[in-house]
Design an enzyme around this catalytic site. Structure first.
Site, PDB file in Angstrom:
ATOM      1  N   SER A 178       0.823  -1.210   0.000  1.00 52.52           N
ATOM      2  CA  SER A 178       0.000   0.000   0.000  1.00 52.52           C
ATOM      3  C   SER A 178       0.849   1.249   0.000  1.00 52.52           C
ATOM      4  O   SER A 178       0.365   2.326  -0.354  1.00 52.52           O
ATOM      5  CB  SER A 178      -0.853   0.048   1.271  1.00 52.52           C
ATOM      6  OG  SER A 178      -1.515  -1.148   1.483  1.00 52.52           O
ATOM      7  N   HIS A 186      -2.474  -3.205  -6.557  1.00 51.66           N
ATOM      8  CA  HIS A 186      -2.977  -2.839  -5.238  1.00 51.66           C
ATOM      9  C   HIS A 186      -4.492  -2.994  -5.181  1.00 51.66           C
ATOM     10  O   HIS A 186      -5.237  -2.186  -5.729  1.00 51.66           O
ATOM     11  CB  HIS A 186      -2.557  -1.397  -4.905  1.00 51.66           C
ATOM     12  CG  HIS A 186      -2.942  -0.986  -3.527  1.00 51.66           C
ATOM     13  ND1 HIS A 186      -3.640   0.168  -3.263  1.00 51.66           N
ATOM     14  CD2 HIS A 186      -2.747  -1.596  -2.332  1.00 51.66           C
ATOM     15  CE1 HIS A 186      -3.846   0.252  -1.963  1.00 51.66           C
ATOM     16  NE2 HIS A 186      -3.318  -0.799  -1.381  1.00 51.66           N
ATOM     17  N   GLU A 205      -5.310  -0.426  -8.168  1.00 46.77           N
ATOM     18  CA  GLU A 205      -4.296   0.521  -8.619  1.00 46.77           C
ATOM     19  C   GLU A 205      -3.140  -0.299  -9.198  1.00 46.77           C
ATOM     20  O   GLU A 205      -2.564  -1.140  -8.502  1.00 46.77           O
ATOM     21  CB  GLU A 205      -3.805   1.378  -7.449  1.00 46.77           C
ATOM     22  CG  GLU A 205      -4.839   2.402  -6.996  1.00 46.77           C
ATOM     23  CD  GLU A 205      -4.445   3.166  -5.741  1.00 46.77           C
ATOM     24  OE1 GLU A 205      -4.806   4.337  -5.634  1.00 46.77           O
ATOM     25  OE2 GLU A 205      -3.791   2.579  -4.851  1.00 46.77           O
ATOM     26  N   ASN A 255      -4.661   5.670  -0.900  1.00 40.92           N
ATOM     27  CA  ASN A 255      -4.123   5.719   0.455  1.00 40.92           C
ATOM     28  C   ASN A 255      -3.469   7.062   0.760  1.00 40.92           C
ATOM     29  O   ASN A 255      -3.480   7.519   1.904  1.00 40.92           O
ATOM     30  CB  ASN A 255      -3.130   4.581   0.689  1.00 40.92           C
ATOM     31  CG  ASN A 255      -3.860   3.262   0.869  1.00 40.92           C
ATOM     32  OD1 ASN A 255      -5.080   3.240   1.012  1.00 40.92           O
ATOM     33  ND2 ASN A 255      -3.125   2.173   0.839  1.00 40.92           N
TER      34      ASN A 255
HETATM   35  N1  LIG Z   1      -5.310  -4.397   5.128  1.00 37.09           N
HETATM   36  C1  LIG Z   1      -5.667  -3.640   4.122  1.00 37.09           C
HETATM   37  O1  LIG Z   1      -6.731  -3.002   4.159  1.00 37.09           O
HETATM   38  C2  LIG Z   1      -4.794  -3.548   2.888  1.00 37.09           C
HETATM   39  C3  LIG Z   1      -5.353  -3.039   1.703  1.00 37.09           C
HETATM   40  C4  LIG Z   1      -4.571  -3.045   0.540  1.00 37.09           C
HETATM   41  C5  LIG Z   1      -3.277  -3.489   0.594  1.00 37.09           C
HETATM   42  N2  LIG Z   1      -2.747  -3.958   1.778  1.00 37.09           N
HETATM   43  C6  LIG Z   1      -1.362  -4.457   1.739  1.00 37.09           C
HETATM   44  O2  LIG Z   1      -1.431  -5.858   1.629  1.00 37.09           O
HETATM   45  C7  LIG Z   1      -0.307  -6.437   2.280  1.00 37.09           C
HETATM   46  C8  LIG Z   1      -0.799  -7.433   3.313  1.00 37.09           C
HETATM   47  O3  LIG Z   1      -1.537  -6.742   4.312  1.00 37.09           O
HETATM   48  P1  LIG Z   1      -2.623  -7.470   5.225  1.00 37.09           P
HETATM   49  O4  LIG Z   1      -3.423  -6.422   5.871  1.00 37.09           O
HETATM   50  O5  LIG Z   1      -3.317  -8.520   4.446  1.00 37.09           O
HETATM   51  O6  LIG Z   1      -1.667  -8.148   6.323  1.00 37.09           O
HETATM   52  P2  LIG Z   1      -2.006  -9.328   7.332  1.00 37.09           P
HETATM   53  O7  LIG Z   1      -1.117  -9.140   8.496  1.00 37.09           O
HETATM   54  O8  LIG Z   1      -3.463  -9.428   7.580  1.00 37.09           O
HETATM   55  O9  LIG Z   1      -1.566 -10.644   6.528  1.00 37.09           O
HETATM   56  C9  LIG Z   1      -0.253 -10.931   6.141  1.00 37.09           C
HETATM   57  C10 LIG Z   1      -0.106 -12.425   5.963  1.00 37.09           C
HETATM   58  O10 LIG Z   1       1.185 -12.694   5.426  1.00 37.09           O
HETATM   59  C11 LIG Z   1       1.667 -13.887   6.018  1.00 37.09           C
HETATM   60  N3  LIG Z   1       3.116 -13.962   5.867  1.00 37.09           N
HETATM   61  C12 LIG Z   1       4.060 -13.333   6.590  1.00 37.09           C
HETATM   62  N4  LIG Z   1       5.287 -13.678   6.127  1.00 37.09           N
HETATM   63  C13 LIG Z   1       5.116 -14.550   5.111  1.00 37.09           C
HETATM   64  C14 LIG Z   1       5.977 -15.271   4.233  1.00 37.09           C
HETATM   65  N5  LIG Z   1       7.291 -15.152   4.357  1.00 37.09           N
HETATM   66  N6  LIG Z   1       5.447 -16.088   3.326  1.00 37.09           N
HETATM   67  C15 LIG Z   1       4.124 -16.214   3.201  1.00 37.09           C
HETATM   68  N7  LIG Z   1       3.235 -15.551   3.992  1.00 37.09           N
HETATM   69  C16 LIG Z   1       3.727 -14.736   4.928  1.00 37.09           C
HETATM   70  C17 LIG Z   1       1.191 -13.792   7.457  1.00 37.09           C
HETATM   71  O11 LIG Z   1       1.161 -15.084   8.048  1.00 37.09           O
HETATM   72  C18 LIG Z   1      -0.203 -13.193   7.298  1.00 37.09           C
HETATM   73  O12 LIG Z   1      -1.197 -14.181   7.163  1.00 37.09           O
HETATM   74  C19 LIG Z   1       0.483  -5.302   2.866  1.00 37.09           C
HETATM   75  O13 LIG Z   1       1.491  -4.946   1.956  1.00 37.09           O
HETATM   76  C20 LIG Z   1      -0.540  -4.202   2.978  1.00 37.09           C
HETATM   77  O14 LIG Z   1       0.021  -2.922   2.949  1.00 37.09           O
HETATM   78  C21 LIG Z   1      -3.488  -4.011   2.904  1.00 37.09           C
END
Ligand SMILES: NC(=O)c1ccc[n+]([C@@H]2O[C@H](COP(=O)([O-])OP(=O)(O)OC[C@H]3O[C@@H](n4cnc5c(N)ncnc54)[C@H](O)[C@@H]3O)[C@@H](O)[C@H]2O)c1
Length: 630
Positions: A121, A142, A154, A192
């Site tokens: 993000s 994204h 995005e 964002n």
């Molecule tokens: N939460 C949101 O609203 C949102 C929206 C758009 C983008 N994002 C982006 O998406 C990405 C993930 O965010 P999230 O909120 O889903 O995080 P999250 O913490 O909910 O999930 C991350 C997952 O990645 C796993 N993980 C960690 N290390 C790993 C590895 N080495 N191999 C495989 N899996 C692994 C974890 O076990 C966890 O299940 C981030 O870059 C975030 O910025 C988040």
């Protein structure tokens, strides 16, 4: 010919990854879903099945389609399982070193032609891409939360991403039923970059006890038509993820203080309060991962059933207001204090409304329709006639649309007394001042009201930008003075901001809350700061959108699309600015800047120039868009 994607990999099955898996599998694409451990894999599987089961229960997905969808997903621990996929989307936590490590590994494991995408993000896609030997095949894709629902994607191209990779990804977005906007690699991209300053500001309001979490969220939902309030959205995003995004944006985006994570966020993350995913964030949820909010120690008792019942009875039968005196409500008092104190609202049956503009007209209608006896005071018979006509026209519209009976219209009109003399306010229980937005005029009026009105009357101002304490101190009874900030058009908008100064009594707040409820409005209580809740959170975001346009990062259409399709906003920032009026937006933004001295709040030069040029929005035919040609 766009590239065919038959199988994709998703790395990380958290909040975003699990949703992204669903998006692909729903659209007939095989998915290899990868996690770090069996336990994490199980958690991801539960998110996916929970979401698809809910879709079946809601009739949005046939059972057979759900089964086919799930059959397309293979689960695995470790990246080796991704050796033959055409595209990988990484959705692991927002840490650059972790993402770089994963991309280096993906580069080793995946076939040479595979596209490697990050769902980051806020991190630099370029910095992630250089961890591989194929940065030209690395792109940002994204998705928005929840990925199966939100339409926007995005697509982030770096300076080295190949044009055909971007084109292939854009075509894929179309196949997934998404709308894509392609942009360059800048912290926060479009949505964002515009969203997180606002979210952080809302957390700051909560941390400083400027308003309760419920009131902050209700204000933005009801005042701006947003699908959810900022604190509920933070819980959905995940507080750890939100913290990382803010922290990166602060560092990458020019150290704008508005992106420096509010200290409370770090504390909550450290304490394991991560939002919905951990079952507790700003709100408490039924269980981890559940969207259902359950009451906790912060849940207000303002919606005391006794009060609700009393209000319903009264609105239902339109009877005397005096019954309202009985229920006590809990209200927050004191500066920065979360202390709850019991206070009883005063009985209000007769209301004086001073002014003859748009807001006065709407507010007179609202009170008269709700069964109050109204005394309208204008500057003369001519103004009164004008207001009468406007109220009558609006009520007639209600009759034509079947929302009001003729008898109720006549009764409402019959409840209004027209006057040009403040002396007629001697026996009212509440005065709502809605005259011109000039402090000297309002102060003089409040001084007169102080002379004329009986003791114990609540004196309210509808100011949207002046300090309420200034008008309160023009009287000898500042404890009885409150802000009642209605929104335009008052009969339609469901929100009232109840502004508490440092001198306002708990009883006055309780009365304002009780009266708002009888009007069918949600009253949210906040402190006496410029912009109250809604304008303070809304206008800096609009101003930021203008700055983004000014920097040529994106177009008015793409920015509007991003906020509507990525965040569910009813209007994009430029659509809204053209409706609100650029001059109004500029004036509010200037007030915010002057009061808070926050450099990020300085009005965007482009906004100033458009106003100087007379491009004020729809009202002049031209603002950010030309409305004369539509
Ligand atoms: N939460 C949101 O609203 C949102 C929206 C758009 C983008 N994002 C982006 O998406 C990405 C993930 O965010 P999230 O909120 O889903 O995080 P999250 O913490 O909910 O999930 C991350 C997952 O990645 C796993 N993980 C960690 N290390 C790993 C590895 N080495 N191999 C495989 N899996 C692994 C974890 O076990 C966890 O299940 C981030 O870059 C975030 O910025 C988040």
């Amino acid at each position: 010919m766009a590239r065919e994607f038959t199988s994709v990999g998703v790395v990380g099955l958290g909040t975003m990854g699990a949703g992204i898996v669903e998006v692909f599998a729903r659209n007939g694409i095989d998915v290899v879903a990868v996690e770090v451990s069996d336990a994490a894999l199980d958690r991801g599987r539960v998110i996916l099945t929970g979401s698809t089961d809910r879709a079946v229960a809601r009739g949005k997905l046939a059972e057979a389609d759900r089964d086919a969808l799930l059959a397309r997903v293979t689960f695995a621990v470790g990246l080796d399982a991704l050796h033959s996929v055409d595209l990988v989307i990484e959705a692991v936590p927002e840490h650059l070193d972790l993402k770089q490590r994963i991309f280096a590994e993906l580069d080793r494991v995946c076939k040479p032609e595979a596209i490697l995408a990050t769902n980051t993000s806020s991190l630099s896609v370029t910095e992630i891409s250089v961890a591989t030997a194929r940065p030209n095949q690395v792109v940002g894709i994204h998705f928005f939360n929840p990925a199966p629902v939100m339409k926007l994607v995005e697509v982030v191209r770096t300076v080295v991403t190949s044009a055909d990779v971007v084109a292939d990804v854009e075509a894929l977005c179309g196949r997934l039923g998404k709308v894509d906007v392609t942009i360059s690699d800048r912290a926060g991209f479009i949505a964002n970059a515009l969203l997180f300053g606002y979210l952080n500001h809302a957390v700051d309001m909560f941390e400083s006890r400027y308003a309760t979490r419920e009131d902050i969220d209700a204000a933005m939902k009801l005042g701006c038509g947003l699908p959810m309030g900022p604190l509920a959205l933070m819980d959905l995003i995940g507080l750890d993820t939100a913290y990382e995004i803010l922290d990166t944006m602060y560092r990458r985006g020019g150290r704008d203080r508005r992106h420096a994570p509010v200290p409370l966020l770090k504390q909550m993350v450290t304490a394991g309060l991560l939002g919905r995913k951990s079952g507790r964030g700003f709100y408490t949820y039924e269980r981890p991962g559940s969207p259902k909010v359950v009451p906790d120690e912060q849940t207000p008792t303002t919606t005391d059933p006794a009060l609700t019942d009393a209000v319903v009875t009264k609105v239902g039968i339109g009877s005397a207001r005096s019954e309202l005196a009985s229920p006590a409500v809990v209200t927050k008092v004191g500066i920065g204090s979360a202390r709850s104190e019991l206070a009883s609202p005063a009985a209000v049956t007769k209301v004086g409304i001073v002014g003859s503009g748009t807001m006065a007209t709407g507010i007179i209608e609202v009170f008269a329709k709700a069964g109050y006896e109204v005394v309208s005071v204008t500057r003369g018979a001519e103004q009164s006639a004008k207001v009468f006509e406007a109220v009558q026209t609006s009520l007639n519209k209600g009759v034509v649309r079947g929302r009001l009976s003729e008898a109720d219209r006549d009764a409402a009109l019959g409840r209004i007394n027209w006057s040009a003399t403040l002396e007629h306010l001697a026996d009212v229980d509440l005065v709502v001042e809605t005259v011109v937005e000039e402090l000297s005029v309002k102060k003089a009026l409040f001084a007169s009201l102080d002379e004329i009105c009986k003791p114990g009357v609540v004196l309210a101002t509808t100011t949207s930008s002046l300090p309420v304490i200034e008008v309160a101190m023009a009287t000898q009874r500042p404890a009885d003075v409150v802000g009642l900030h209605f929104f335009n058009p008052a009969p339609a908008m469901p929100l009232v901001e109840i502004v508490r100064t440092i001198r306002t009594s708990a009883e006055t707040i309780a009365t304002a809350q009780a009266v708002s409820a009888t009007l069918g409005k949600t009253g949210v209580v906040c402190g006496d700061r410029s912009g109250f809740i809604v304008n303070a959170l809304l206008f800096p975001y609009l101003n930021d959108a203008v700055r983004m346009l000014e920097a040529s990062y994106s177009t008015t259409d793409d920015i509007d699309h991003a906020m509507k399709l990525g965040c569910g906003y009813p209007m994009g920032p430029f659509e809204l600015l053209d409706v609100v009026g650029l001059d109004v937006a500029l004036a509010i933004q200037r007030e915010l800047y002057l009061e808070l001295r926050e450099p990020g709040f300085a009005p965007a030069p482009l906004l100033e120039h458009l106003v100087t040029a007379g491009y004020l929005g729809r009202k002049t035919g031209r603002g950010f868009r030309d409305h004369t040609r539509r």
